[in-house]
Write an enzyme that holds these catalytic residues in place. Structure first.
Site, PDB file in Angstrom:
ATOM      1  N   GLY A 114     102.732  63.697  27.524  1.00  0.00           N
ATOM      2  CA  GLY A 114     102.255  64.421  26.347  1.00  0.00           C
ATOM      3  C   GLY A 114     101.040  65.259  26.676  1.00  0.00           C
ATOM      4  O   GLY A 114     100.010  64.723  27.050  1.00  0.00           O
ATOM      5  N   GLY A 121      99.186  67.027  24.658  1.00  0.00           N
ATOM      6  CA  GLY A 121      98.509  67.372  23.405  1.00  0.00           C
ATOM      7  C   GLY A 121      97.018  67.219  23.597  1.00  0.00           C
ATOM      8  O   GLY A 121      96.495  67.349  24.717  1.00  0.00           O
ATOM      9  N   VAL A 122      96.341  66.941  22.506  1.00  0.00           N
ATOM     10  CA  VAL A 122      94.886  66.904  22.525  1.00  0.00           C
ATOM     11  C   VAL A 122      94.366  65.790  23.432  1.00  0.00           C
ATOM     12  O   VAL A 122      93.500  66.008  24.284  1.00  0.00           O
ATOM     13  CB  VAL A 122      94.366  66.708  21.082  1.00  0.00           C
ATOM     14  CG1 VAL A 122      92.885  66.943  21.008  1.00  0.00           C
ATOM     15  CG2 VAL A 122      95.077  67.647  20.136  1.00  0.00           C
ATOM     16  N   GLY A 146     101.179  61.296  20.458  1.00  0.00           N
ATOM     17  CA  GLY A 146     100.930  61.307  19.019  1.00  0.00           C
ATOM     18  C   GLY A 146     100.568  59.940  18.499  1.00  0.00           C
ATOM     19  O   GLY A 146     100.528  58.959  19.244  1.00  0.00           O
ATOM     20  N   ARG A 147     100.268  59.881  17.213  1.00  0.00           N
ATOM     21  CA  ARG A 147      99.818  58.626  16.603  1.00  0.00           C
ATOM     22  C   ARG A 147     100.628  58.326  15.346  1.00  0.00           C
ATOM     23  O   ARG A 147     101.221  59.215  14.759  1.00  0.00           O
ATOM     24  CB  ARG A 147      98.320  58.708  16.275  1.00  0.00           C
ATOM     25  CG  ARG A 147      97.471  58.930  17.518  1.00  0.00           C
ATOM     26  CD  ARG A 147      95.990  59.019  17.199  1.00  0.00           C
ATOM     27  NE  ARG A 147      95.447  57.812  16.627  1.00  0.00           N
ATOM     28  CZ  ARG A 147      95.034  56.750  17.324  1.00  0.00           C
ATOM     29  NH1 ARG A 147      95.112  56.757  18.645  1.00  0.00           N
ATOM     30  NH2 ARG A 147      94.545  55.695  16.724  1.00  0.00           N
ATOM     31  N   HIS A 199      71.147  88.259  20.257  1.00  0.00           N
ATOM     32  CA  HIS A 199      71.462  88.660  21.631  1.00  0.00           C
ATOM     33  C   HIS A 199      70.468  88.018  22.582  1.00  0.00           C
ATOM     34  O   HIS A 199      69.277  88.055  22.316  1.00  0.00           O
ATOM     35  CB  HIS A 199      71.390  90.179  21.769  1.00  0.00           C
ATOM     36  CG  HIS A 199      71.615  90.632  23.177  1.00  0.00           C
ATOM     37  ND1 HIS A 199      72.871  90.665  23.747  1.00  0.00           N
ATOM     38  CD2 HIS A 199      70.743  91.015  24.137  1.00  0.00           C
ATOM     39  CE1 HIS A 199      72.758  91.061  25.006  1.00  0.00           C
ATOM     40  NE2 HIS A 199      71.474  91.277  25.270  1.00  0.00           N
TER      41      HIS A 199
END
Ligand code: NAI
Length: 475
Positions: free
Chosen positions: A190, A192-193, A281-282, A454
């Protein structure tokens, strides 16, 4: 004798503890029940986020990023480091100390706001006159009665069939955050995050990391121009990312884990690693809640069914956060918790699901709010896009981190900002301005007309806004 409360919050994660504090601020007599234990068996409120999620992963990401900088980038600044080494055990101990500070902080906030905290597992017993009876099973058993109940019981990592988490060889986020030695080879299922954040930590510390992802597109939910840029950076750093794979049998032995998989061309492969992280996933957590006792309705995924206001099918019972529909994000849970507490107090709590930011804390960071270019196309919305690369930003050059860009999408007719997508340094902080702009329904011209300090990375957001109108000044 049962203890009576106006509001009982079940779960002390970001959804629950924030709901408890807000309800107390609004004059309610509030209890919060949480079962998480620290290493010595004491209370550790804060849920997944504090104990095995957002906070500890950021601690490890920071430590490993320092190591990466010292290993590869200090030399560019004329700094020579000799005898550099990494003590993973000390890094993890520091992470544990950071977690404890957060646990203690929540206990302090409960005291400050006069929220009664109960350490143990809460479950529904029955509906009673004017509320619900809740049993707390902990060191001391308690019976509480609450007029209003807020369920905020979170989520658990989803296991891959045939590869149960043992947290020694096959790891969820919990085991991945607790390793005290750097594995030589690490596999992740996976991308993912969690896969990308944990993969980054252990790669920076020296692991050879391979990520197997089922979908054909890298970060399919992310704006694809941004996802491609991030993918290029991760591959350059040494993360191996295989897309469109099918994971087969997983064999676990004391020595390691062997994963049979098929690549996108359909060729059979084997990945042998010392540790495997499964981050696919969860799932919502209602374990031990005894939802059946009161007839609390769950959907087919096990999530508590709620309406747009987080009301469940039962009068006086609400649910928020990972245990209900929507993205599993701490800040989404917090927003829902505050809104529910305010609704209970007769106010008009509100959550804007269109302006919930997302952040992936890799390096470069990825952050976004609103719709992606692919979503706008499929929704048939006419839009204008403006991008600005960090390569052309003076602050980014001085920092020595010019990867990535800011991309702004605005309505072709009204110029209202519809989405902002960032990959690059400090994207997690830069996105806040864009969330605020979208909350106020700003146009890209509004941002373009605002004075930005800036040199700062935020000038890239202004330049992306100018780019929407094809008038960048520095690119
Ligand atoms: P995720 O949903 O982000 O990613 C899971 C990935 O696994 C997807 O790309 C999916 O296509 C893939 N996948 C699913 N089944 C598979 C299979 N059988 N074989 C190969 N690939 C497969 O879930 P993740 O990373 O586990 O995170 C869980 C939750 O925690 C997410 O909802 C996330 O939002 C949250 N979280 C948020 C963080 C943040 O906000 N920075 C950090 C970490 C987690």
């Amino acid at each position: 004798m049962s203890k009576q409360f106006d509001v009982i919050v079940i779960g002390g994660g970001p959804g629950g503890y924030i709901a408890a504090i807000r309800a107390a601020q609004l004059g309610k007599n509030v209890a919060c029940v949480d079962e998480w234990k620290n290493a010595t068996g004491g209370p550790a409120p804060g849920g997944t986020c504090t104990n095995v999620g957002c906070i500890p992963s950021k601690a490890l990401l920071q430590s490993s990023e320092h190591f990466e900088q010292a290993s590869h980038h200090f030399a560019d600044h004329g700094i020579t480091v000799k005898g550099l080494s990494m003590d993973a055990g000390k890094m993890v101990a520091r992470k544990d100390a950071v977690v404890k500070q957060n646990n203690d902080g929540i206990l302090y906030l409960f005291k400050k706001n006069k929220v009664s905290f109960f350490h143990g597992r809460a479950s529904f017993v029955k509906a009673v006159d004017g509320g619900y009876e809740i049993k707390v099973a902990g060191a001391a058993e308690e019976t509480l009665v609450g007029q209003q109940i807020i369920v905020a019981t979170g989520s658990n990592a989803r296991a891959l069939p045939g590869a149960a988490f043992d947290e020694t060889m096959v790891l969820s986020n919990e085991g991945a955050l607790a390793l005290t030695a750097v594995p030589k080879k690490m596999g992740l299922i996976g991308s993912g995050v969690i896969g990308l954040e944990m993969g980054s930590v252990w790669r920076r510390l020296g692991s050879e990391v391979t990520i197997l992802e089922g979908l054909p597109d890298f970060l399919g939910a992310v704006d694809q121009q941004i996802a491609k840029e991030a993918q290029k950076a991760f591959v350059k750093q040494g993360l191996k990312i295989e897309l469109g794979v099918k994971v087969g049998d997983i064999k676990v032995s004391k020595k390691g884990v062997s994963v049979a998989w098929t690549n996108a061309k359909g060729e059979a492969q084997t990945l042998d690693v010392d540790k495997l992280i499964v981050s696919i996933g969860r799932v919502p957590n209602t374990i031990g809640l005894n939802a059946e006792a009161v007839g609390l309705k769950l959907d087919e995924r096990g999530a508590i069914v709620v309406d747009a206001d987080c009301k469940t099918n039962l009068p006086g019972v609400w649910a928020v956060g990972d245990v209900v529909r929507g993205p599993m994000l701490a800040h989404k849970a917090e927003e829902e918790g505050v809104a529910v507490a305010e609704r209970i107090a007769g106010q008009h709590g509100h959550v804007n699901f269109n302006t919930i930011p997302w952040v992936i804390y890799t390096s470069p960071e990825i952050a976004w709010v609103g719709r992606t270019e692919q979503q706008l196309k499929s929704d048939g919305v006419a839009y204008k896009a403006g991008t600005f690369p960090f390569l052309a930003n003076g602050r980014a050059r001085a920092l020595g981190d010019t990867t990535g860009m800011v991309k702004m999408l605005a309505d072709a007719t009204t110029d209202e900002i519809l989405g902002v997508h960032i990959v690059g340094p400090m994207a997690s902080e830069l996105i806040a301005e864009c969330v605020l702009a979208m909350e106020f329904r700003a146009s890209s011209e509004d941002i373009a007309r605002v004075c930005h300090a800036h040199p700062s990375l935020s000038e890239s957001t202004k330049e992306a806004a100018l780019a929407v109108d094809k008038r960048t000044l520095n690119f």
